[in-house]
Design a protein around this motif. Structure first.
Motif, PDB file in Angstrom:
ATOM      1  N   LEU A 459       0.837  -1.203   0.000  1.00 36.06           N
ATOM      2  CA  LEU A 459       0.000   0.000   0.000  1.00 36.06           C
ATOM      3  C   LEU A 459       0.871   1.252   0.000  1.00 36.06           C
ATOM      4  O   LEU A 459       0.555   2.242  -0.662  1.00 36.06           O
ATOM      5  CB  LEU A 459      -0.904  -0.008   1.238  1.00 36.06           C
ATOM      6  N   TRP A 460       1.971   1.201   0.728  1.00 37.98           N
ATOM      7  CA  TRP A 460       2.889   2.343   0.763  1.00 37.98           C
ATOM      8  C   TRP A 460       3.502   2.583  -0.618  1.00 37.98           C
ATOM      9  O   TRP A 460       3.627   3.731  -1.061  1.00 37.98           O
ATOM     10  CB  TRP A 460       3.985   2.079   1.800  1.00 37.98           C
ATOM     11  N   GLN A 461       3.872   1.518  -1.306  1.00 41.68           N
ATOM     12  CA  GLN A 461       4.435   1.665  -2.641  1.00 41.68           C
ATOM     13  C   GLN A 461       3.413   2.255  -3.611  1.00 41.68           C
ATOM     14  O   GLN A 461       3.751   3.065  -4.473  1.00 41.68           O
ATOM     15  CB  GLN A 461       4.918   0.305  -3.149  1.00 41.68           C
ATOM     16  N   VAL A 462       2.166   1.826  -3.468  1.00 40.50           N
ATOM     17  CA  VAL A 462       1.103   2.369  -4.318  1.00 40.50           C
ATOM     18  C   VAL A 462       0.956   3.868  -4.081  1.00 40.50           C
ATOM     19  O   VAL A 462       0.816   4.653  -5.025  1.00 40.50           O
ATOM     20  CB  VAL A 462      -0.225   1.640  -4.011  1.00 40.50           C
ATOM     21  N   TYR A 463       1.028   4.274  -2.821  1.00 43.96           N
ATOM     22  CA  TYR A 463       0.930   5.707  -2.491  1.00 43.96           C
ATOM     23  C   TYR A 463       2.100   6.475  -3.107  1.00 43.96           C
ATOM     24  O   TYR A 463       1.910   7.532  -3.724  1.00 43.96           O
ATOM     25  CB  TYR A 463       0.905   5.886  -0.976  1.00 43.96           C
ATOM     26  N   GLU A 464       3.310   5.945  -2.946  1.00 45.64           N
ATOM     27  CA  GLU A 464       4.486   6.650  -3.460  1.00 45.64           C
ATOM     28  C   GLU A 464       4.483   6.732  -4.993  1.00 45.64           C
ATOM     29  O   GLU A 464       4.928   7.723  -5.573  1.00 45.64           O
ATOM     30  CB  GLU A 464       5.763   5.953  -2.986  1.00 45.64           C
ATOM     31  N   ALA A 465       3.950   5.685  -5.643  1.00 47.32           N
ATOM     32  CA  ALA A 465       3.915   5.683  -7.100  1.00 47.32           C
ATOM     33  C   ALA A 465       2.756   6.516  -7.637  1.00 47.32           C
ATOM     34  O   ALA A 465       2.750   6.869  -8.824  1.00 47.32           O
ATOM     35  CB  ALA A 465       3.804   4.244  -7.607  1.00 47.32           C
ATOM     36  N   GLY A 466       1.773   6.807  -6.796  1.00 44.86           N
ATOM     37  CA  GLY A 466       0.633   7.607  -7.242  1.00 44.86           C
ATOM     38  C   GLY A 466      -0.459   6.815  -7.930  1.00 44.86           C
ATOM     39  O   GLY A 466      -1.429   7.395  -8.412  1.00 44.86           O
ATOM     40  N   TYR A 467      -0.338   5.483  -7.977  1.00 44.15           N
ATOM     41  CA  TYR A 467      -1.391   4.650  -8.575  1.00 44.15           C
ATOM     42  C   TYR A 467      -2.378   4.236  -7.481  1.00 44.15           C
ATOM     43  O   TYR A 467      -2.430   3.082  -7.072  1.00 44.15           O
ATOM     44  CB  TYR A 467      -0.779   3.417  -9.245  1.00 44.15           C
ATOM     45  N   PHE A 468      -3.156   5.203  -7.027  1.00 43.87           N
ATOM     46  CA  PHE A 468      -3.971   4.967  -5.846  1.00 43.87           C
ATOM     47  C   PHE A 468      -4.960   3.814  -6.022  1.00 43.87           C
ATOM     48  O   PHE A 468      -5.224   3.062  -5.093  1.00 43.87           O
ATOM     49  CB  PHE A 468      -4.738   6.242  -5.478  1.00 43.87           C
ATOM     50  N   GLY A 469      -5.544   3.696  -7.237  1.00 48.16           N
ATOM     51  CA  GLY A 469      -6.549   2.657  -7.450  1.00 48.16           C
ATOM     52  C   GLY A 469      -6.028   1.260  -7.163  1.00 48.16           C
ATOM     53  O   GLY A 469      -6.794   0.370  -6.799  1.00 48.16           O
ATOM     54  N   ARG A 470      -4.743   1.060  -7.328  1.00 49.16           N
ATOM     55  CA  ARG A 470      -4.167  -0.266  -7.080  1.00 49.16           C
ATOM     56  C   ARG A 470      -4.087  -0.590  -5.587  1.00 49.16           C
ATOM     57  O   ARG A 470      -3.709  -1.698  -5.216  1.00 49.16           O
ATOM     58  CB  ARG A 470      -2.775  -0.357  -7.701  1.00 49.16           C
ATOM     59  N   GLY A 471      -4.397   0.389  -4.771  1.00 56.76           N
ATOM     60  CA  GLY A 471      -4.344   0.145  -3.332  1.00 56.76           C
ATOM     61  C   GLY A 471      -5.632  -0.395  -2.753  1.00 56.76           C
ATOM     62  O   GLY A 471      -5.716  -0.660  -1.551  1.00 56.76           O
TER      63      GLY A 471
END
Length: 500
Positions: A459-471
């Motif tokens: 979830l942290w990686q998704v936040y940092e990458a900006g691909y929120f939907g993948r979280g």
């Protein structure tokens, strides 16, 4: 009970392991040759501001809700109390992630309503999120104290002509102020230690800057900042230990009539709080799931989380058993128990930093699953000890003595008498450690083996990458884990009359 040297020895070993991260940090601090200067002041001011504002918010929210659920005829107040306690079990970084994604230009609320919504970040956003996920500390502590007060004092004040509001403020509130203070200090401790919310909301508190320094290979600076944070946590823990609840003989709590308008207003307030604390993250993550489905989520991530947490739960229960047993044998055992509790007060980011240093000196431990599991055990050991010690104390009396008189060896008495009696405590201890380890973020970020992703780190990686939907999937799974933690917590609290 006769002191068992082996048990004391094992307990001392566990306590020494729990103290290791603190000793490592102090050693690094002595040898560090870096200057923090104005940066330290800036970080300290930010941390104090976030902590102070969160404490104020939690008290302003938690105390009225405690009065409402303890003293009034609010319909379904038992259910509302349980629901209001639920945010305590949800990691605040889930709420921060949801609020960050929902507000601001291009946020989910703007997309849904077509209206401009302000950004939710910085100190204001972090304070709001931290307040929503920490006010149950104040609510539960205050409510427990209120339920133990007798209605006669309040009724006497009312009989003498004092208005209800003045009677509550001048007669009741002073008698529960210590409980309010205890809850507020827990809020302060949680806020100082939290990493996810200030990091997502971009507030440079100690925890965020330690992580930044670690990623910039500034391990000495990270260690010094960790020591400063640890000192603040120690001050809060000391103050918390000095605040004792005012003990009064349990009596009949008052029942105040709200009236139709008061009930409607109270229910509206409760629903608004729950919608913000629980509805917002569930709604945002559910929206992402409906929009993007499973995305690229790999089931192996869930397996990684579960396997590491299971190992931590088993290890924590095994380590907690001698500590809890030793605590029932006398003063030395209780001292070792308190030493083992120290890890719980060490923020996850600080614990991770210390164990990274350990890994650098012991090669085979660096970025290993064993070191990650060790971090979980140190951090959550007190949860296991607390759940095991109470049933152990109850079992170590006449039944064990009778078994020994009938010729059973100590091992046989433990296996046939003690173990069945403490088994529910062992299971509850393992479940709590498992659930907490599933949600742990900062230490996992620093210590996980290369390529080993858990739900929280994904979830942290998704936040940092900006691909929120993948979280969506990991976030909703973490919400489910949090729900299970609430169930375990409430089942445990039912054994404490007056709390719920």
């Amino acid at each position: 009970m006769r002191r068992a040297p082996i048990i004391i020895g094992l307990s001392a070993l566990v306590a020494a392991a729990a103290l290791t991260p603190v000793a490592v940090l102090l050693g690094m601090g002595v040898g560090a040759d870096v200057a923090l200067g104005g940066r330290l002041v800036e970080v300290a001011v930010n941390s104090f501001l976030l902590t102070g504002l969160t404490v104020i918010g939690a008290v302003l929210l938690g105390v009225p809700l405690a009065f409402l659920t303890a003293y009034t005829d609010l319909p379904g107040r038992g259910v509302w109390t349980g629901l209001l306690a639920a945010p305590l079990a949800i990691p605040s970084y889930l709420g921060a992630f949801a609020f960050f994604a929902a507000f601001g230009r291009g946020g989910e609320l703007s997309e849904l309503t077509g209206l401009p919504w302000p950004n939710m970040d910085g100190l204001a956003g972090a304070t709001l999120v931290m307040t929503l996920y920490t006010f149950p500390f104040v609510l539960l502590a205050t409510r427990a104290a209120l339920r133990n007060l007798d209605a006669s004092t309040l009724e006497a004040a009312r009989t003498l002509g004092m208005p209800l509001r003045e009677a509550l403020l001048r007669v009741v509130l002073p008698r529960v102020k210590n409980s309010v203070a205890a809850g507020a200090l827990l809020v302060a401790l949680y806020t100082l230690s939290d990493f996810g919310t200030p990091a997502i909301m971009r507030v440079d508190t100690f925890t965020r800057v330690i992580y930044v320094e670690y990623n910039a290979f500034g391990l000495d600076r990270a260690a010094l900042l960790s020591i400063a944070l640890l000192a603040l946590v120690a001050v809060v823990l000391f103050l918390e230990s000095r605040v004792g609840a005012v003990r009064e003989a349990p009596g009949r709590p008052p029942l105040l009539r709200l009236g139709r308008g008061g009930k409607a207003a109270s229910l509206t307030g409760v629903v608004v709080v729950l919608a913000a604390a629980i509805g917002m993250p569930v709604g945002v993550f559910g929206l992402w799931l409906a929009r993007e489905g499973m995305g690229d989520f790999e089931p192996g991530i869930l397996f990684n989380s579960a396997s590491a947490s299971l190992l931590a739960a088993l290890a924590a229960v095994a380590a907690a058993l001698p500590v809890a047993y030793a605590a029932t044998t006398g003063r030395l055992g209780r001292m070792l128990e308190r030493a083992a509790y120290l890890g719980f007060g060490v923020p996850g980011i600080v614990l991770g930093t210390a164990l990274v240093v350990v890994g650098l000196y012991v090669d085979f431990l660096y970025q290993s699953l064993a070191l990650l599991v060790f971090a979980y055990v140190v951090r959550f050991l007190p949860l296991a000890v607390g759940n095991i010690r109470a049933p152990l104390e109850r079992s170590e009396n006449r039944l064990v003595g009778a078994a020994r008189l009938l010729g059973a060896s100590p091992g046989e008495a433990f296996r046939r008498v003690t173990l069945p009696l403490i088994l529910p405590g062992l299971l509850a201890a393992g479940a709590l450690v498992f659930l907490e380890a599933m949600r742990e973020l900062p230490a996992t970020l620093l210590l996980r083996p290369t390529g080993f992703e858990t739900l929280a780190t994904h979830l942290w990686q998704v936040y940092e990458a900006g691909y929120f939907g993948r979280g969506a999937v990991p976030a909703l799974l973490l919400v489910l884990v949090s729900g299970a933690a609430v169930v375990v917590m409430l089942r445990g609290e039912k054994r404490q009359p007056g709390l719920l």
